[in-house]
Enzyme design. Structure first.
Site: not given
Ligand code: G3P
Ligand code: CA
Length: 322
Positions: A46-47, A73, A75, A88, A166, A207
């Site tokens: 995540h990130r 991931e 964003d 993000h 994302e 996503q």
């Molecule tokens: O994309 C999964 C999760 O990252 C969603 O929340 O706010 O961290 O992008 P966020």
């Molecule tokens: Ca995300």
């Protein structure tokens, strides 16, 4: 083979070699797939490895790869000159020194009744954004880390793991004259990542919290890449029987906030042929669990989630905990 198993395979299997899910041989057309060999869970960093390095920097992505991420991931946001970058937030002030570097380039907005200054990504060119320090806010030792373009992220991750972009705030960017989905597809095509053959070395799953964005991508992507609908408390209606049936028309998986997930929901989603990827698991907040490993193991092996997003790729439990 059950519907859930077939769906899982279709969703994750195209990137088998990179994901280390099953032998590359099983990715070949016509090869019989061993159900026992595909039960492995999928780790989405995540990130990046964002518990240890500033989120969405190449340093964070590099560490995620080192820690064995199946997917990294990103964003996505859009610069004033139309370049997709990895960040993000839709604004720059939380994770960069933009206030010091460009003190007058804010928009004044009312946030919860208070006048607030915000530095929007789409008000800055890529050249300007590349001047920002995206590391010091996290730890002075990362001073000088830069915000990567999505292309730079692809160049780093390609062949080593999958990509998990994302589309962030596509409606806001639409109001500013950008077509985020088109930009995403242009980058994928330029890198030949939209081809089925690419999925063997660099699988890509897209996503979004925006069903509209995913519907658009679903229509544009023929043949499709896997798409995943992110669900939070405000959009939890997607997790009802009706919601899941509707989601199945344009995505291959759902990614609920972890607090929304229980065993019944996983079973229902699987019965609709949807994969389940809860978010977000982090060592600094494991809730009522003693450790984040225990928390992740519970969601993966007790509830039956197929994959999850974590800030701590190194702590991902590859097998059930004893
Ligand atoms: O994309 C999964 C999760 O990252 C969603 O929340 O706010 O961290 O992008 P966020
Ligand atoms: Ca995300």
């Amino acid at each position: 083979m059950t519907l859930a198993r077939r769906s899982f395979l279709k969703h994750f299997s195209t990137g088998i070699a990179a994901c280390k899910l099953i032998s590359p041989a099983y990715a070949q057309r016509g090869t019989k797939i061993k159900p026992s060999s595909v039960a492995k869970k999928v780790l989405v960093a995540h990130r990046g490895a964002s518990a240890y390095a500033p989120e969405h920097t190449l340093e964070s992505y590099r560490l995620a790869l080192k820690q064995g991420a199946d997917f990294v991931e990103q964003d996505l946001q859009i610069t004033r000159d139309g370049v997709l970058i990895c960040l993000h937030d839709i604004t720059l002030e939380r994770t960069t020194n933009v206030k010091e570097s460009f003190p007058t380039r804010f928009r004044e907005e009312l946030v919860n009744g208070a006048s607030t200054r915000r530095w929007y990504v789409s008000d800055f060119s890529l050249r300007e954004i590349k001047q920002l320090d995206a590391g010091s806010w996290f730890n002075p030792k990362f001073r000088g880390a830069r915000i990567p373009t999505w292309q730079e992220a692809i160049d780093l991750v390609r062949g080593k793991a999958g990509l998990y972009p994302e589309t962030k705030a596509p409606e806001v960017y639409g109001q500013r004259g950008f077509d985020m989905e088109r930009l995403v597809l242009d980058v994928l095509r330029k890198n030949r990542l939209d081809k089925a053959s690419a999925a063997r070395h660099t699988p890509t799953i897209i996503q979004s919290f925006s069903p509209e964005s995913l519907r658009k991508l679903s229509a544009m992507l023929k043949p499709g890449l896997p798409l995943v609908l992110l669900v939070d408390a405000l959009s939890a209606r997607w997790l009802t029987q009706e919601g899941l049936a509707e989601a199945k028309k344009f995505v291959s998986g759902v990614a609920p906030a972890k607090a929304l997930l229980d065993k019944n929901l996983v079973m229902q989603a699987h019965a609709h042929g949807l994969t389940v990827t809860p978010y977000t698991f982090r060592s600094r907040n494991a809730g009522s669990f003693k450790t984040v490993q225990e928390e992740m193991a519970y969601y993966l092996y007790d509830l039956g989630a197929d994959a999850l997003f974590t800030d701590n790729p190194d702590l991902f439990p590859r097998v059930p905990m004893g």
